[in-house]
Scaffold this motif. Structure first.
Motif, short mmCIF file in Angstrom:
data_model
loop_
_atom_site.label_atom_id
_atom_site.label_comp_id
_atom_site.label_asym_id
_atom_site.label_seq_id
_atom_site.Cartn_x
_atom_site.Cartn_y
_atom_site.Cartn_z
N MET A 50 64.03 84.05 -37.85
CA MET A 50 64.63 82.90 -38.55
C MET A 50 65.89 82.15 -38.52
SD MET A 50 64.22 83.47 -42.34
CE MET A 50 65.14 82.11 -43.06
N VAL A 51 66.84 83.28 -37.85
CA VAL A 51 67.84 83.20 -37.05
C VAL A 51 68.33 82.65 -35.90
CG1 VAL A 51 70.36 83.80 -36.07
CG2 VAL A 51 69.48 84.85 -38.42
N GLY A 52 66.80 83.27 -34.65
CA GLY A 52 66.77 82.96 -33.37
C GLY A 52 66.66 80.91 -33.13
N GLU A 53 65.31 81.13 -34.44
CA GLU A 53 64.67 79.59 -34.40
C GLU A 53 66.11 78.65 -34.98
OE1 GLU A 53 62.06 76.97 -37.42
OE2 GLU A 53 61.85 79.47 -37.79
N LEU A 54 66.08 78.82 -35.96
CA LEU A 54 66.95 77.39 -36.55
C LEU A 54 68.92 78.04 -35.40
CD1 LEU A 54 67.76 78.71 -40.03
CD2 LEU A 54 66.58 76.89 -38.77
N SER A 55 69.06 79.10 -34.51
CA SER A 55 70.04 79.11 -33.85
C SER A 55 70.12 77.94 -32.53
CB SER A 55 70.54 80.53 -33.20
OG SER A 55 71.11 81.76 -34.18
N ARG A 56 68.83 77.54 -31.98
CA ARG A 56 67.22 77.27 -30.79
C ARG A 56 68.21 75.32 -31.32
NH1 ARG A 56 64.59 81.63 -30.47
NH2 ARG A 56 63.08 80.63 -31.71
N LYS A 57 67.69 75.71 -32.14
CA LYS A 57 67.62 73.90 -33.10
C LYS A 57 69.52 74.03 -33.42
CE LYS A 57 63.98 74.26 -35.44
NZ LYS A 57 62.70 74.28 -36.68
N GLY A 58 70.60 74.61 -32.95
CA GLY A 58 71.58 74.40 -33.45
C GLY A 58 72.11 74.42 -34.95
N ILE A 59 71.13 74.62 -35.55
CA ILE A 59 71.44 75.09 -37.23
C ILE A 59 72.86 75.88 -37.19
CG2 ILE A 59 70.66 75.59 -39.90
CD1 ILE A 59 68.06 73.50 -38.35
N LEU A 60 73.02 77.29 -36.81
CA LEU A 60 73.25 78.78 -36.67
C LEU A 60 74.05 78.46 -35.74
CD1 LEU A 60 70.38 80.44 -38.70
CD2 LEU A 60 71.93 79.22 -40.04
#
Length: 143
Positions: free
Chosen positions: A72-82
């Motif tokens: 989840m963190v990887g996905e959301l980091s790539r989107k710039g959210i985390l």
């Protein structure tokens, strides 16, 4: 019909409506198109309310595996959210935080639910609120 049976009937009819409304909660425009869902709200809530956390801490709080949180963190980091940062005290440990650019939108998204809970809970006494939360937890455990 007993009062317990009547309460169960009422709750069985109410819960699907509550879940349906939660699923239909509008995602803020700033976050639209990022493939977010209500399941992300718990992760966001922990980071918003508790501040930056490690993957293992998030996994424990979310009651999922660290691997699930990492995905989840990887996905959301790539989107710039985390944002994922190295822990200065332990370089093997990643610290996860909300990206400043999306913090306000996430706060506003969570605020809708918080306002609804405030309306529902404020008329209750402290003991009644405690009993309500305990009851929800007992239901979660039993289901």
């Amino acid at each position: 019909m007993s009062s317990t049976d009547e309460s169960i009937r009422t709750l069985l009819l109410l819960m699907p409506r509550l879940v349906g409304r939660a699923k239909r909660a509008k995602i803020p425009d700033e976050l639209a198109g990022m493939n977010l869902a209500p399941r992300h709200l718990s992760l966001f809530a922990y980071l918003l309310f508790d501040g930056p956390l490690g993957v293992n801490e998030l996994a424990e709080r979310l009651e999922v595996t660290p691997a699930t949180v990492s995905l989840m963190v990887g996905e959301l980091s790539r989107k710039g959210i985390l944002e994922r940062r190295e822990d200065p005290a332990d370089r093997r440990r990643a610290i996860i935080t909300l990206a400043d650019a999306h913090r306000e939108a996430i706060d506003n998204w969570l605020a809708r639910g918080a306002r609804a809970w405030r309306v529902a809970l404020e008329p209750l006494t402290d003991e009644q609120r405690k009993l309500f939360v305990q009851t929800l937890r007992a239901y979660e455990d039993a289901i």
